[in-house]
Design a protein around this motif. Structure first.
Motif, short mmCIF file in Angstrom:
data_model
loop_
_atom_site.label_atom_id
_atom_site.label_comp_id
_atom_site.label_asym_id
_atom_site.label_seq_id
_atom_site.Cartn_x
_atom_site.Cartn_y
_atom_site.Cartn_z
N GLN A 107 38.60 49.48 40.00
CA GLN A 107 38.67 50.93 39.84
C GLN A 107 39.71 51.34 38.81
O GLN A 107 39.48 52.22 37.98
N ARG A 108 40.87 50.68 38.86
CA ARG A 108 41.92 50.98 37.88
C ARG A 108 41.46 50.64 36.46
O ARG A 108 41.77 51.34 35.51
N MET A 109 40.72 49.54 36.38
CA MET A 109 40.21 49.14 35.07
C MET A 109 39.21 50.17 34.54
O MET A 109 39.30 50.58 33.37
N THR A 110 38.30 50.62 35.41
CA THR A 110 37.31 51.60 34.94
C THR A 110 37.97 52.93 34.60
O THR A 110 37.54 53.62 33.69
N GLU A 111 39.04 53.25 35.34
CA GLU A 111 39.77 54.49 35.06
C GLU A 111 40.34 54.45 33.63
O GLU A 111 40.22 55.42 32.87
N GLN A 112 40.92 53.30 33.30
CA GLN A 112 41.47 53.12 31.96
C GLN A 112 40.36 53.22 30.91
O GLN A 112 40.54 53.85 29.86
N ALA A 113 39.22 52.63 31.21
CA ALA A 113 38.10 52.67 30.27
C ALA A 113 37.61 54.10 30.08
O ALA A 113 37.29 54.53 28.97
N ARG A 114 37.59 54.86 31.19
CA ARG A 114 37.11 56.24 31.12
C ARG A 114 38.04 57.08 30.25
O ARG A 114 37.58 57.92 29.46
N GLN A 115 39.33 56.83 30.38
CA GLN A 115 40.29 57.57 29.56
C GLN A 115 40.10 57.30 28.08
O GLN A 115 40.38 58.15 27.24
N LEU A 116 39.62 56.10 27.75
CA LEU A 116 39.39 55.77 26.34
C LEU A 116 38.10 56.39 25.83
O LEU A 116 37.83 56.38 24.64
N GLY A 117 37.28 56.87 26.74
CA GLY A 117 36.01 57.45 26.34
C GLY A 117 34.85 56.48 26.39
O GLY A 117 33.81 56.70 25.78
N ALA A 118 35.03 55.37 27.10
CA ALA A 118 33.96 54.38 27.20
C ALA A 118 33.04 54.74 28.36
O ALA A 118 33.44 55.47 29.27
N ASN A 119 31.80 54.23 28.32
CA ASN A 119 30.92 54.44 29.46
C ASN A 119 30.44 53.12 30.07
O ASN A 119 29.57 53.09 30.92
N PHE A 130 36.16 49.63 22.37
CA PHE A 130 37.47 50.24 22.63
C PHE A 130 38.54 49.20 22.95
O PHE A 130 39.65 49.54 23.28
N GLY A 131 38.20 47.94 22.92
CA GLY A 131 39.19 46.90 23.20
C GLY A 131 39.31 46.58 24.69
O GLY A 131 38.48 46.99 25.49
N ILE A 132 40.37 45.87 25.00
CA ILE A 132 40.54 45.34 26.36
C ILE A 132 41.05 46.40 27.32
O ILE A 132 41.94 47.19 26.97
N VAL A 133 40.48 46.44 28.50
CA VAL A 133 41.01 47.26 29.58
C VAL A 133 41.29 46.35 30.76
O VAL A 133 40.64 45.32 30.93
N GLN A 134 42.26 46.72 31.55
CA GLN A 134 42.62 45.86 32.68
C GLN A 134 43.11 46.68 33.86
O GLN A 134 43.53 47.82 33.71
N GLY A 135 43.02 46.08 35.01
CA GLY A 135 43.53 46.70 36.22
C GLY A 135 44.01 45.62 37.15
O GLY A 135 43.42 44.54 37.21
N SER A 136 45.10 45.89 37.86
CA SER A 136 45.57 44.86 38.78
C SER A 136 46.21 45.51 39.99
O SER A 136 46.60 46.67 39.97
N THR A 137 46.30 44.77 41.06
CA THR A 137 46.97 45.25 42.25
C THR A 137 47.59 44.07 42.98
O THR A 137 47.00 42.99 43.01
N VAL A 138 48.77 44.27 43.52
CA VAL A 138 49.43 43.23 44.31
C VAL A 138 49.41 43.66 45.77
O VAL A 138 49.81 44.78 46.09
N ARG A 139 48.89 42.81 46.62
CA ARG A 139 48.75 43.17 48.02
C ARG A 139 49.42 42.14 48.91
O ARG A 139 49.40 40.96 48.63
N ALA A 140 49.95 42.64 50.01
CA ALA A 140 50.46 41.74 51.04
C ALA A 140 49.74 42.06 52.33
O ALA A 140 49.31 43.19 52.55
N LYS A 141 49.59 41.07 53.18
CA LYS A 141 48.97 41.28 54.48
C LYS A 141 50.04 41.77 55.44
O LYS A 141 51.19 41.39 55.31
N HIS A 142 49.66 42.61 56.41
CA HIS A 142 50.69 42.99 57.36
C HIS A 142 50.84 41.90 58.43
O HIS A 142 49.98 41.03 58.57
#
Lengths: 104, 158
Positions: free
Chosen positions: A63-75, A18-30
């Motif tokens: 998790q975001r990456m796997t979510e994207q993969a799930r939407q494509l129908g990948a397992n 299904f090609g490339i899937v990706q997930g990212s998050t930007v975090r700051a410390k309090h």
């Protein structure tokens, strides 16, 4: 969802790509954590707050990456890579990417 | 009393140096002792950086494992490193810092793999990055984060 960082899923056969899937998050410390880390910087050693924070952030990226993969129908997602970069001062970007596939 | 007020900055600096030196080297020794002990415990658990190929029906399950550690350097060593930057050469203080972070990250990854019933980890990858407030300020190293990740494999009994 099976996640691996090798080219295949050991013991299984890839039947569809299904090609490339990706997930990212930007975090700051309090601020509280920053101050504690600043103090810890004097004596050295592990900064537990940061370790936990980055671990959480990385899990979310995955998790975001796997979510994207799930939407494509990948397992499964194979060949996963992680990357970290500090975008701005006090903020870090956690990034995970891989190839979504279906295995049997 | 007058001396104290006059050299206040210097006194604070020296106090921080001593604090950094004593607490820092104590923490490092303790950390190394714990790393060596745990590495010995996990000696029989295989980890490799190569991709492995398995015979059919041999693999029960495969999953991603990761471990990370953020380690920071103490005040004394940071000063040493700044001095070193003038003359050049090996900065031992930083070498031990990244070494500790890496070994700790690998140990945590192994612990996760063992805890989930894996028999080996293949395709280990290591990623190092600098984080923290001073990470981007004129080449100063605040703290390093190392993440170790790989594919844990649980095997079927033969």
């Amino acid at each position: 969802m099976i996640l691996t960082n090798v080219n295949t899923v050991p013991g299984k056969k890839i039947v569809e790509h299904f090609g490339i899937v990706q997930g990212s998050t930007v975090r700051a410390k309090h601020v509280g954590r920053d101050i504690m880390a600043g103090l810890k910087n004097l004596v050295g050693g592990e900064l537990k707050g940061y370790t936990e924070l980055l671990q959480d952030a990385r899990e979310e990226a995955v998790q975001r990456m796997t979510e994207q993969a799930r939407q494509l129908g990948a397992n499964a997602v194979v060949n996963i890579r992680f990357a970290t970069s500090s975008v701005a001062q006090g903020a870090a970007e956690l990034f995970a990417y891989g190839t979504a596939v279906r295995v049997e | 009393m007058e001396i104290v007020t006059r050299y206040f900055d210097l006194i604070v600096f020296l106090a921080l140096l001593t604090l950094g030196y004593t607490a820092g080297s104590f923490a490092e020794r303790k950390h190394y002792a714990s790393i060596v002990r745990r590495e010995r415990e996990q000696l029989t658990f295989q980890v490799m950086t190569a991709e492995a190929f398995f015979a059919e029906g041999r693999v029960k399950k495969a999953f991603l494992v990761s471990g990370s550690a953020v380690i920071s350097i103490d005040y004394f060593k940071r000063m040493l490193a700044i001095l070193r930057n003038i003359f050049g050469g090996r900065i031992k203080a930083y070498e031990s810092l990244v070494d500790r972070a890496r070994r700790e990250a690998i140990l945590r990854m192994k612990e996760q793999a063992i805890g989930n019933g894996a028999h080996m980890v293949v395709n280990l990858r290591l990623e190092t990055s600098t984080i923290g407030n001073s990470a981007n300020r004129k080449g100063k190293l605040g703290s390093v984060e190392v993440v170790a990740y790989g594919t844990a494999v649980a095997l079927n009994p033969r």
